[in-house]
Enzyme design. Structure first.
Site, mmCIF file in Angstrom:
data_model
loop_
_atom_site.group_PDB
_atom_site.id
_atom_site.type_symbol
_atom_site.label_atom_id
_atom_site.label_comp_id
_atom_site.label_asym_id
_atom_site.label_seq_id
_atom_site.Cartn_x
_atom_site.Cartn_y
_atom_site.Cartn_z
ATOM 1 N N ASP A 101 0.559 -1.244 0.036
ATOM 2 C CA ASP A 101 0.134 0.031 -0.025
ATOM 3 C C ASP A 101 0.823 1.284 -0.022
ATOM 4 O OD1 ASP A 101 -2.004 1.734 0.205
ATOM 5 O OD2 ASP A 101 -2.086 1.485 2.596
ATOM 6 N N ASP A 287 -2.068 5.771 -4.973
ATOM 7 C CA ASP A 287 -2.363 5.247 -3.766
ATOM 8 C C ASP A 287 -2.894 3.874 -4.270
ATOM 9 O OD1 ASP A 287 -3.059 3.968 -1.588
ATOM 10 O OD2 ASP A 287 -4.461 5.460 -0.776
#
Length: 403
Positions: A101, A287
Site C-alpha cells: 500500500d 495510492d
C-alpha cells in the site's frame, strides 16, 4: 540531515537485487459485501469520517467526508483493496498475505493473541515460535470509523521474495473490529509511503531496504491489471527497479510535492467536450491501496453526471453498461502529459446473479489541506498506467501499461 543521508545512499548505491513480488487480484470486499446483501448494513454501521490523530493535525474539526473517509492506514478504503502478495515473518518463516500500500507506511499482521473475529479467519503471527523475535512492548493504534485497530510493536526478520530484512519494525494487531477485516482476503498491510505517515516507531519496510542496501536502486514499481491474458501477470511489485517489458513508451516523471504520501501535482482533469476540473492545478495522491479514483465532493458529483452515472441509496453510482461506447472519456493531465481513461476503463463491471452491473470508478472524498483539496489516483487509474516510485529522487513516474 535526512535529505543528505538519502543523497549519500543514492550516490553510493551498491548492486544487490531486484525482487519481483507477484500480486493477486481478487474480488474487492465491497463487491463481496454487495453480492451478499451486506453492503448497506456495513455502510450504515461504519461512519465515513475516518481521521486519526495525524489527520486531526491537518484537518479542522468537522471536515466533511462523503463515503470513503481515510485514516493514515486507510482502513475503510481496504474494502476496495484488490491486489495483495505474500511475505514471511520470523524464524522459521510464517507466511502472510498483505496489501502493498503506497497510501500508508506501516507493516502489521494479526497476532496469535488477537481477540477479534477477523483474526480468527486469517493467519496469525506466533511470536513464541520465532527465534528471531524481539519484543518492543509499546502499543500502537490506528483509528477509523466506529472503532480502531490496536496492536503492539515488535522487531523481526522479514522476507519478501528472496530478500531478507533484519530487525524490521512491525505491528502485531490484537484487536480488529469491523466487517472489513472479516471479509478481507489479505492478512495485513505493508505500507510503502514516507516515514512521516507511520504510526509504528522505526523505519518503514522500504526505508529498511535502503538502509540495509538490499535492492539495486531506491525504486519500486507496480504493474496492476484487471485483465486476464497470457504472458502478463495479474499484478507485480518490483522492488529495486523498473520492468521495461511491462510498459510502453517513455516514463513521465513528476516530483513529489509533500513527503508524506506519494503526493504529486495534477495539472487538470477534463471530461471530453464538457467541463474541466482542477484547471489551476491541484494535488493528488498516488495510492495502490485505494481501488477508486477520488476527488472533492463538489467536483465528483458533477463528474458523475457528465459520465451518465446515477446514484443509488447506498452511495454507489451506476452506469448503463449498454451505453459505455458512447460515454465521454476522462483525461488527467500530469506533468503536461495527458492520461486518458475511456468509459470501459473507468467503470467496474460486476456480476450480481444473472445481471451485469457497471459501477462508476469515481468516488467523492473530501480531503482538505493548506494546498487545497486532494485527489486520489487509485487502482482504476493505476491498472492502465505502470507506476514507478523513486525514493532516491523523490518522484513518481507513469507509463502506459502493457496488457
Amino acid at each position: 540531515m535526512l535529505k543528505l543521508m538519502f543523497l549519500v545512499l543514492f550516490c553510493s548505491w551498491s548492486s544487490s537485487a531486484m525482487i519481483r513480488i507477484p500480486l493477486r487480484r481478487v474480488r474487492s470486499i465491497r463487491t463481496r459485501l454487495r453480492a451478499d446483501g451486506l453492503l448497506q448494513e456495513f455502510v450504515r454501521h461504519h461512519h465515513p469520517d475516518m481521521f486519526n490523530r495525524r489527520y486531526a493535525q491537518c484537518f479542522p474539526p468537522g471536515t466533511p467526508s462523503l463515503r470513503l473517509g481515510r485514516s493514515s492506514e486507510k482502513i475503510y478504503n481496504f474494502m476496495d483493496a484488490q491486489y495483495f502478495g505474500e511475505i514471511s515473518i520470523g524464524t522459521p518463516e510464517q507466511n502472510f498475505s498483505v496489501v502493498f500500500d503506497t497510501g500508508s507506511a506501516d507493516l502489521w499482521v494479526p497476532s496469535y493473541y488477537c481477540v477479534s473475529q477477523a483474526c480468527a479467519l486469517h493467519q496469525r503471527f506466533r511470536a513464541f515460535e520465532s527465534s528471531s523475535f524481539n519484543s518492543d512492548g509499546r502499543m500502537f493504534g490506528i483509528h477509523y470509523g466506529s472503532g480502531h485497530l490496536l496492536g503492539v510493536m515488535a522487531r523481526e526478520t522479514l522476507r519478501i521474495g528472496d530478500l531478507k530484512i533484519l530487525n524490521q519494525e512491525f505491528g502485531e494487531s490484537v484487536y480488529e473490529p469491523g466487517a472489513a477485516f472479516v471479509m478481507a482476503k489479505f492478512d495485513g498491510v505493508l505500507g510503502l509511503a514516507y516515514p512521516a505517515l507511520a504510526e509504528i516507531v522505526g523505519n518503514p519496510v522500504f526505508d529498511s531496504m535502503m538502509v540495509q542496501k538490499s535492492v539495486d536502486q531506491p525504486v519500486f514499481s507496480f504493474y496492476l491489471s484487471r485483465r486476464t491474458s497470457s504472458g502478463y501477470p495479474e499484478g507485480e511489485l518490483l522492488l529495486g527497479g523498473i520492468d521495461e517489458a511491462l510498459h510502453s513508451g517513455p516514463i513521465n516523471w513528476l516530483p513529489v510535492t509533500s513527503k508524506i504520501y506519494w503526493q504529486i501535482k495534477m495539472d487538470s482533469l477534463a471530461v471530453q467536450g464538457a467541463r474541466s476540473f482542477c484547471s489551476q492545478g491541484c494535488q493528488a495522491i498516488v495510492d495502490t491501496g485505494t481501488s477508486l479514483i477520488t476527488g472533492p465532493t463538489s467536483d465528483i458529483l458533477v463528474l458523475q453526471q457528465l459520465i451518465g452515472a446515477t446514484p443509488t441509496n447506498i452511495g454507489e453510482f451506476l452506469i448503463d453498461c449498454a451505453r459505455l461506447s458512447s460515454l465521454p472519456h476522462v483525461t488527467f493531465v500530469l506533468g503536461s502529459v495527458e492520461y486518458r481513461l475511456t468509459a470501459e476503463q473507468y467503470t467496474r463491471k460486476e456480476a450480481l446473479g444473472d445481471r451485469e452491473l457497471c459501477f462508476s470508478g469515481f468516488q467523492a472524498v473530501d480531503l482538505v489541506t493548506s494546498e487545497g483539496p486532494l485527489w486520489i489516483l487509485g487502482d482504476v487509474f493505476l491498472t492502465e498506467y505502470y507506476s514507478v516510485f523513486d525514493r532516491g529522487q523523490d518522484r513518481v513516474g507513469f507509463a502506459l501499461a502493457r496488457h
